[in-house]
Every structure is written in structure tokens, then in C-alpha cells.
Design an enzyme around this catalytic site. Sequence first.
Site, short mmCIF file in Angstrom:
data_model
loop_
_atom_site.label_atom_id
_atom_site.label_comp_id
_atom_site.label_asym_id
_atom_site.label_seq_id
_atom_site.Cartn_x
_atom_site.Cartn_y
_atom_site.Cartn_z
N ASP A 192 19.66 -13.47 -35.99
CA ASP A 192 18.84 -12.26 -35.92
C ASP A 192 19.17 -11.54 -34.62
O ASP A 192 19.95 -12.02 -33.80
CB ASP A 192 17.34 -12.59 -36.00
CG ASP A 192 16.93 -13.67 -35.01
OD1 ASP A 192 17.55 -13.76 -33.93
OD2 ASP A 192 16.00 -14.44 -35.30
N ASP A 251 17.45 -9.37 -31.24
CA ASP A 251 16.27 -9.04 -30.46
C ASP A 251 16.59 -7.84 -29.56
O ASP A 251 17.72 -7.68 -29.09
CB ASP A 251 15.83 -10.22 -29.59
CG ASP A 251 15.37 -11.41 -30.43
OD1 ASP A 251 14.87 -11.17 -31.54
OD2 ASP A 251 15.52 -12.55 -29.96
N ASP A 302 16.85 -18.43 -19.46
CA ASP A 302 17.16 -19.84 -19.23
C ASP A 302 18.61 -20.09 -18.84
O ASP A 302 18.91 -20.67 -17.80
CB ASP A 302 16.78 -20.66 -20.46
CG ASP A 302 17.28 -20.05 -21.76
OD1 ASP A 302 18.07 -19.08 -21.73
OD2 ASP A 302 16.89 -20.56 -22.84
#
Length: 413
Positions: free
Chosen positions: A50, A52, A129
Site C-alpha cells: 500500500d 502512505d 525507525d
Amino acid sequence: MVPRAAHCISRKQIDEETLKVMYRLHRNGFKAYLVGGGVRDLLLGRRPKDFDVGTDATPNQVKNLFRNCFLVGRRFRLAHVRFGRDKVVEVATFRRKPAVGEMPEDPEDHFRFQENVFGSPCEDAFRRDFTINALFYDINSFSIIDYVGGLEDLAARRLRVIGEPVERFTEDPVRMLRALEFCARLDFSLDAEARQGIYRAAPLIADAAPARIREELMELFRHGVAGAVLRHAAAMGLLEPLLAGYAGDEETFDLLEHLDRRTRGGLPVVEPFALAALSLSRFLRACPPNREAPVTEVVRLAGLVLAPHCGYFSIARAISHQARELLVGIYRLARGRRQRGERRLLGNPMTPHALDLLGCWSEVTGDYRDLVGQWRAALDGKAPVSTPPPDAPAKRRRRPRRRKRNTDKGSPG
């Protein structure tokens, strides 16, 4: 900043709905970046699951731009722009780490405040991260923006933590599991500092929410990397705190890697099957098929083997029941043909799945191979269904009770 001519990402690779969201944000004066794993996967030549979107518009500003927008989350406020029933484009406002002493007026809002302090794209990148997950694609200039050295790490196929690893793992212990997952999925090496950070911070994974760990574990099975990740987790001291004291063995890791190859070949693993696979080696040691045991005892032992995992992760009774039925079915199949109840066993809807798991076990251990073939022939109707051996005691038919006759001859006067 890498211009369009120097990278491989094209707008043709981005779905139409995501482009609509990005262009509307841009036309209204906001920054609109493709962020996270979508950029990483496109640069690696992979198809993203997907896309974002990152923006400097606040969640409420995004909502005002899209009638089909819904705000979700309390700790981490996001905008979901929905297209039809199934398509959702997630839009996140750029965030930053709060400054020292910057706290909300209400102390109870501390965690929500920590995650919802809005900032610049650069500040947002340094909150992420791993460097390979902090790359941005700008819809305005079609360029790649890299604040953290992610492009260099992509080229070196290396996973590196942004910031000091132990500090980042302390903030979110699940990052340790995600680090091993990304290395396995992308065939990357783990940066030496990140590796040392996992060794030092491994016990902290026990503080993560069990529901979140459970979902991350199923992601490993969905991506076909459960065996490799859990094997590395065991070697780094992460597995036992991750799974509440569970210690895997080589046979289990080999079995999981066999299931992973099937998953990558298009045969997914559901949770009861995964749970039974994780417990099978321990179950066969607790209840070896060459030892005579009543079915009630086999069911009890299967439940005991599964209990720690099911209890810790609050697994629904229906799922744990199916996993237990798989283990009991494997015990009965491994006992061999010509056992009492063979017809009922072959008619049990869980038997084909139990035989499938036993077949995987036989592939990695060499046990029961001939027996698996015999059972498959019986299930396919190519072999006769056996009856109990002649010396087996016949089941006694229970005689119906005779009704007691009324012998009273007198009648009340």
C-alpha cells in the site's frame, strides 16, 4: 535530494487514489510526500502492499479537504481518505519529538501528546525507525528526499536504526522484531550497532502489548519469513521474552521454514495451523505416538502444550480448539492404520489439515513418510478403509432397560 532523472520511481507505479490525495493537498498549498515502505519498495523494484502519504496539513485540515475523510486513532491521530468500500489512503501529518520540558497541560494526555506534536519533514524523518523507511517522494518535484542516509543503506542492502539503537528499541521494543523481519523479507544485513542493540534490549520485548506481538507474528507467517526470523530471534536472546518463555528447536525452525516456502508459493498459513506448527515438536515429545494413551489424555496433553501461548496472547477458544484438534489428529495419524475409529478419523473435517501438517513434518524430519502416503491414499479413496484387527474386543451393545411392571392389585377405596 535526488532529481527525477536520477531515480527509478514513476507516477505510473502509484495508484490513482493516492495520486488524487497528493495532488489535492499540493494544489491547496500543502506539502504532499509519498512516505515509508512504499518508497522503499519502489526503489527496490518491489510492488508495495500500500501507499502512505505524509503532509504538513493537520488532520483537521486534511478532513476539510476531503468529504470522504475520517480521522482515526487517539494516541496517533491519522486521516483516512476512503474510496469505495475497500480502498483507504492513510495520510499522516509530519511529526517531531517534543522538546525537553514540553508537556501537555493535562498529564493524562502525555502519550497522545508525545505522538501528535507536528513538525517538519526533516524532523519527521528522524522520528522513524530505520533509514530505509524514512525516504520521501515529493509529488511537486518528483524527487526523492533523503535526510538520514537511507539511499546509501538501500544500495548496501543494510538495515540501520535511526539514532542510538538501544534508545530507539526502548521507545518501542517491537522495533527489534521488525528489524529481523525486514532483514528476512528484503534479504538485507543487520547493521552491527543494531545487532548489539538487540542483544542488550531483548528482555524489553516482554513489555510490549501481547495483542501487538500476536499481530506481528502473523505478519511473519503472511510474508513467509517466520522460520528465519524466529531462528534469528532465538540466537539473539529475543525469542523467549517475545513468546513468554517459548524456546524453539531446530526441528520447529525447519518446519516453519518449510511452511514459509509454501506461503511464498501461494499457500498461506492460517493462525490455528501456525499455532499447531509452533507446538508440534513439544507435543510429540509430551505425547509420543508409539505410547498407548486414551484419547482423553491426548486431548489433555495437547491443551497443556498450547495453553501458555493461548493464554498469554488471549487467543479465542475457536482458534485454540482447532489447533488442539490438529495436534490430536496428528497423534492418531502417526499411530498408523488399522486403529479403532479409523472411519471416524477419515471423516473428521480436521483430518486433511492434520495430515497436511504431518506431511510437512515428515518432509523436514524424515519421519512417517510411508505412513503419510498411506493416509493420503485412504483419504483419496484409493486404499480400503481398514476395520479393527480380529483380536480387538467387540464393543458390547447395551441392552435396553426393562420397564418395571406395576404389581399393585388393590385400588384406593
